[in-house]
Design a protein around this motif. Structure first.
Motif, PDB file in Angstrom:
ATOM      1  N   TYR A 176       0.839  -1.200   0.000  1.00 45.95           N
ATOM      2  CA  TYR A 176       0.000   0.000   0.000  1.00 45.95           C
ATOM      3  C   TYR A 176       0.878   1.255   0.000  1.00 45.95           C
ATOM      4  CZ  TYR A 176      -3.864  -3.135   1.426  1.00 45.95           C
ATOM      5  OH  TYR A 176      -4.805  -4.149   1.492  1.00 45.95           O
ATOM      6  N   VAL A 177       1.971   1.222   0.769  1.00 45.14           N
ATOM      7  CA  VAL A 177       2.873   2.380   0.822  1.00 45.14           C
ATOM      8  C   VAL A 177       3.526   2.618  -0.545  1.00 45.14           C
ATOM      9  CG1 VAL A 177       4.964   3.345   1.895  1.00 45.14           C
ATOM     10  CG2 VAL A 177       3.326   2.076   3.288  1.00 45.14           C
ATOM     11  N   THR A 178       3.973   1.537  -1.165  1.00 45.35           N
ATOM     12  CA  THR A 178       4.592   1.634  -2.495  1.00 45.35           C
ATOM     13  C   THR A 178       3.622   2.241  -3.501  1.00 45.35           C
ATOM     14  OG1 THR A 178       5.949  -0.306  -2.002  1.00 45.35           O
ATOM     15  CG2 THR A 178       5.729   0.301  -4.328  1.00 45.35           C
ATOM     16  N   LYS A 179       2.387   1.766  -3.462  1.00 38.60           N
ATOM     17  CA  LYS A 179       1.369   2.265  -4.404  1.00 38.60           C
ATOM     18  C   LYS A 179       1.019   3.723  -4.126  1.00 38.60           C
ATOM     19  CE  LYS A 179      -0.905  -2.034  -5.755  1.00 38.60           C
ATOM     20  NZ  LYS A 179      -2.036  -2.943  -5.565  1.00 38.60           N
ATOM     21  N   LEU A 180       0.970   4.101  -2.854  1.00 34.27           N
ATOM     22  CA  LEU A 180       0.650   5.491  -2.535  1.00 34.27           C
ATOM     23  C   LEU A 180       1.773   6.413  -2.984  1.00 34.27           C
ATOM     24  CD1 LEU A 180      -1.439   7.414  -1.382  1.00 34.27           C
ATOM     25  CD2 LEU A 180      -0.406   7.103   0.882  1.00 34.27           C
ATOM     26  N   ASP A 208      -4.671  12.899   6.510  1.00 34.90           N
ATOM     27  CA  ASP A 208      -5.176  13.993   5.663  1.00 34.90           C
ATOM     28  C   ASP A 208      -5.952  13.411   4.484  1.00 34.90           C
ATOM     29  OD1 ASP A 208      -2.162  16.079   5.933  1.00 34.90           O
ATOM     30  OD2 ASP A 208      -3.956  15.988   7.202  1.00 34.90           O
ATOM     31  N   LEU A 209      -5.364  12.398   3.840  1.00 33.76           N
ATOM     32  CA  LEU A 209      -5.971  11.802   2.653  1.00 33.76           C
ATOM     33  C   LEU A 209      -7.264  11.070   3.007  1.00 33.76           C
ATOM     34  CD1 LEU A 209      -2.761  10.433   0.880  1.00 33.76           C
ATOM     35  CD2 LEU A 209      -3.917  12.621   0.557  1.00 33.76           C
ATOM     36  N   ILE A 210      -7.279  10.441   4.185  1.00 38.13           N
ATOM     37  CA  ILE A 210      -8.485   9.755   4.657  1.00 38.13           C
ATOM     38  C   ILE A 210      -9.600  10.765   4.877  1.00 38.13           C
ATOM     39  CG2 ILE A 210      -9.496   8.478   6.603  1.00 38.13           C
ATOM     40  CD1 ILE A 210      -6.677   7.161   6.963  1.00 38.13           C
ATOM     41  N   GLN A 211      -9.294  11.828   5.611  1.00 39.91           N
ATOM     42  CA  GLN A 211     -10.298  12.861   5.938  1.00 39.91           C
ATOM     43  C   GLN A 211     -10.819  13.539   4.678  1.00 39.91           C
ATOM     44  OE1 GLN A 211     -11.679  13.143   8.770  1.00 39.91           O
ATOM     45  NE2 GLN A 211     -10.288  13.225  10.515  1.00 39.91           N
ATOM     46  N   THR A 228      -7.025   8.330  -3.255  1.00 36.77           N
ATOM     47  CA  THR A 228      -6.121   7.333  -2.681  1.00 36.77           C
ATOM     48  C   THR A 228      -6.589   6.849  -1.311  1.00 36.77           C
ATOM     49  OG1 THR A 228      -4.826   9.118  -1.706  1.00 36.77           O
ATOM     50  CG2 THR A 228      -4.072   8.258  -3.839  1.00 36.77           C
ATOM     51  N   TYR A 229      -7.855   7.127  -0.981  1.00 34.02           N
ATOM     52  CA  TYR A 229      -8.403   6.747   0.332  1.00 34.02           C
ATOM     53  C   TYR A 229      -8.073   5.307   0.723  1.00 34.02           C
ATOM     54  CZ  TYR A 229     -11.724   5.603   4.050  1.00 34.02           C
ATOM     55  OH  TYR A 229     -12.276   5.177   5.241  1.00 34.02           O
ATOM     56  N   ASN A 230      -8.334   4.366  -0.187  1.00 35.84           N
ATOM     57  CA  ASN A 230      -8.128   2.952   0.151  1.00 35.84           C
ATOM     58  C   ASN A 230      -6.694   2.676   0.571  1.00 35.84           C
ATOM     59  OD1 ASN A 230     -10.756   2.085  -0.227  1.00 35.84           O
ATOM     60  ND2 ASN A 230     -10.435   1.422  -2.326  1.00 35.84           N
ATOM     61  N   LEU A 231      -5.746   3.217  -0.179  1.00 35.87           N
ATOM     62  CA  LEU A 231      -4.335   3.000   0.129  1.00 35.87           C
ATOM     63  C   LEU A 231      -3.982   3.664   1.457  1.00 35.87           C
ATOM     64  CD1 LEU A 231      -2.823   3.715  -3.411  1.00 35.87           C
ATOM     65  CD2 LEU A 231      -3.278   1.481  -2.389  1.00 35.87           C
ATOM     66  N   ALA A 232      -4.358   4.941   1.598  1.00 35.90           N
ATOM     67  CA  ALA A 232      -4.030   5.704   2.811  1.00 35.90           C
ATOM     68  C   ALA A 232      -4.627   5.043   4.056  1.00 35.90           C
ATOM     69  CB  ALA A 232      -4.533   7.143   2.678  1.00 35.90           C
ATOM     70  N   SER A 233      -5.887   4.651   3.939  1.00 31.60           N
ATOM     71  CA  SER A 233      -6.574   4.078   5.086  1.00 31.60           C
ATOM     72  C   SER A 233      -6.003   2.718   5.473  1.00 31.60           C
ATOM     73  CB  SER A 233      -8.067   3.978   4.775  1.00 31.60           C
ATOM     74  OG  SER A 233      -8.798   3.740   5.952  1.00 31.60           O
TER      75      SER A 233
END
Lengths: 199, 211
Positions: A38-42, A59-62, A67-72
């Motif tokens: 997930y980190v690599t993809k983000l 920040d990205l989640i809120q 990229t919500y899925n990756l960040a979360s």
């Protein structure tokens, strides 16, 4: 180019939960393939979108970013590893003990509700113990990459119930995995979350 | 692996809405899909959904007995939709694969794939990409629109199924839930998606295709 988002280290050696029911292989794949993936993809997304750089995953989640899925998933997994400890397990202590007894009646009652939520979740997701807006503890479920914070809920404990979290060690036996989870719960971390102000 | 399971599976046929047996031995799809995977996947996951739905029908929903899967996947209860969807989807998945499968389709289906995707290679790439890209649990399908006959790749999430839409005809499916590939491929879903094409049952696909 330096990576914008980083993978926090595991809080303990990868083989240190094996005696409690989470093998080194299970953790190795989960951390080095899924969490790291997930980190690599983000970071790949951030290469293409400069506006992501300098943001935190929360920040990205809120912001409900694309990229919500990756960040979360990055946030959730980091939280999950911290919920576990080779010195964990047993009964809750301190403020967690008090809050659990107040809001559920007993640890056993909370444990049953949480375990039912984790075991009963259909598809991929997470089981949480959260503090709601009235500071009451509740069991909560999120689906796929869902994170409780944007809903005004403060997470204090989580269990990953995506199949990749348990399939190496438990195959389909999710109930057995959830049972083993209780042997590893880091009540110090849970207490630290209770003491923290909300995000 | 023993063959006792086949006899047990036939017993399921006698129950209310029925559950077909695995169409082949556990070892049929190896090495693409191991016997270990097939035994967990059929005996625990697929059978588990069937047992749950049966128990629910017996205790709370006697009206479910005699219902078709098409009806159950749009039931008022999400629980029924989920179990029924998964029972149907898994059966379709077993049939979508064969130990003598793989290669390319022929005849009318092959022509339609070329027409609607440009080439079989392009279709295969898109299908594999969909499996790799699906986030969370779900399924990837080749479906056909019954009205305009067009083929399309469709992703369904969790227990979602194209039979919920009376206008769609499923052709083949690939299970993208982690339990489908984790024993054999661990996290490497793209490798699983690639290997799936070595065992696709194009005869089954051709039977589903509306010419």
């Amino acid at each position: 180019m330096a990576a914008t988002f980083s993978l926090p280290p595991l809080p303990w050696p990868a083989d240190s939960l094996a005696s409690k029911g989470m093998s080194a292989e299970q953790i190795d794949f989960h951390y080095n393939k899924h969490h790291k993936g997930y980190v690599t993809k983000l970071n790949a997304a951030a290469e293409k979108r400069p506006e992501l750089r300098g943001k935190s995953v929360m920040d990205l989640i809120q912001a409900k970013d694309a990229t919500y899925n990756l960040a979360s998933q990055i946030w959730n997994h980091t939280f999950f590893w911290n919920c576990l400890s080779p010195n964990g397990g047993g009964a809750p202590t301190g403020a967690a003990k008090q809050a659990i007894e107040r809001d559920f009646g007993s640890f056993d009652k909370m444990k049953k509700q949480f375990s039912d939520a984790a075991g009963g979740h259909f598809g991929s997701g997470w089981a949480w113990l959260v503090q709601d807006k009235n500071n009451r503890l509740k069991v909560h479920q999120t689906h796929d990459a869902g994170n409780p914070i944007p809903d005004g809920l403060k997470p204090v404990l989580t269990c990953d119930v995506w199949e990749h979290a348990f399939y190496i060690d438990y195959r389909n036996d999710k109930a057995k995995y959830v049972n083993s989870f209780w042997n590893m719960v880091n009540w110090d971390f849970v207490n630290a979350q209770l003491a923290n102000s909300r995000l | 692996m023993n063959t006792v399971k086949r006899t047990v599976s036939r017993a399921f046929m006698a129950r209310s809405f029925g559950m077909p047996p695995l169409p082949y031995e556990y070892s049929e799809l190896a090495p693409v899909i191991s016997a270990e995977t097939l035994s967990f996947h059929y005996d625990k996951h697929h059978t588990g959904y069937f047992n749950k739905l049966t128990a629910h029908a017996e205790s709370k929903r006697p009206d479910l007995k005699g219902k078709s899967y098409e009806d159950m996947v749009v039931d008022q209860e999400k629980f029924v939709q989920n179990q029924a969807g998964q029972i149907y989807n898994h059966d379709f998945y077993w049939k979508s694969m064969s130990g003598t499968g793989g290669g390319e389709p022929t005849g009318a289906l092959a022509a339609k794939i070329a027409e609607d995707f440009g080439s079989f290679g392009e279709f295969k790439s898109q299908f594999q990409a969909a499996v790799g890209a699906h986030f969370g649990s779900g399924w990837v399908w080749l479906v056909q629109d019954k009205l305009n006959k067009k083929l399309a790749i469709m992703q369904t999430h969790d227990a979602g199924t194209p039979i919920a839409d009376p206008n769609l005809q499923p052709i083949i499916t690939c299970d993208a839930w982690e339990h489908a590939f984790y024993i054999d491929y661990r996290n490497d879903k793209p490798k699983y998606a690639e290997a799936y094409f070595k065992i696709v049952n194009w005869d089954f696909a051709a039977k589903n295709y509306i010419a």
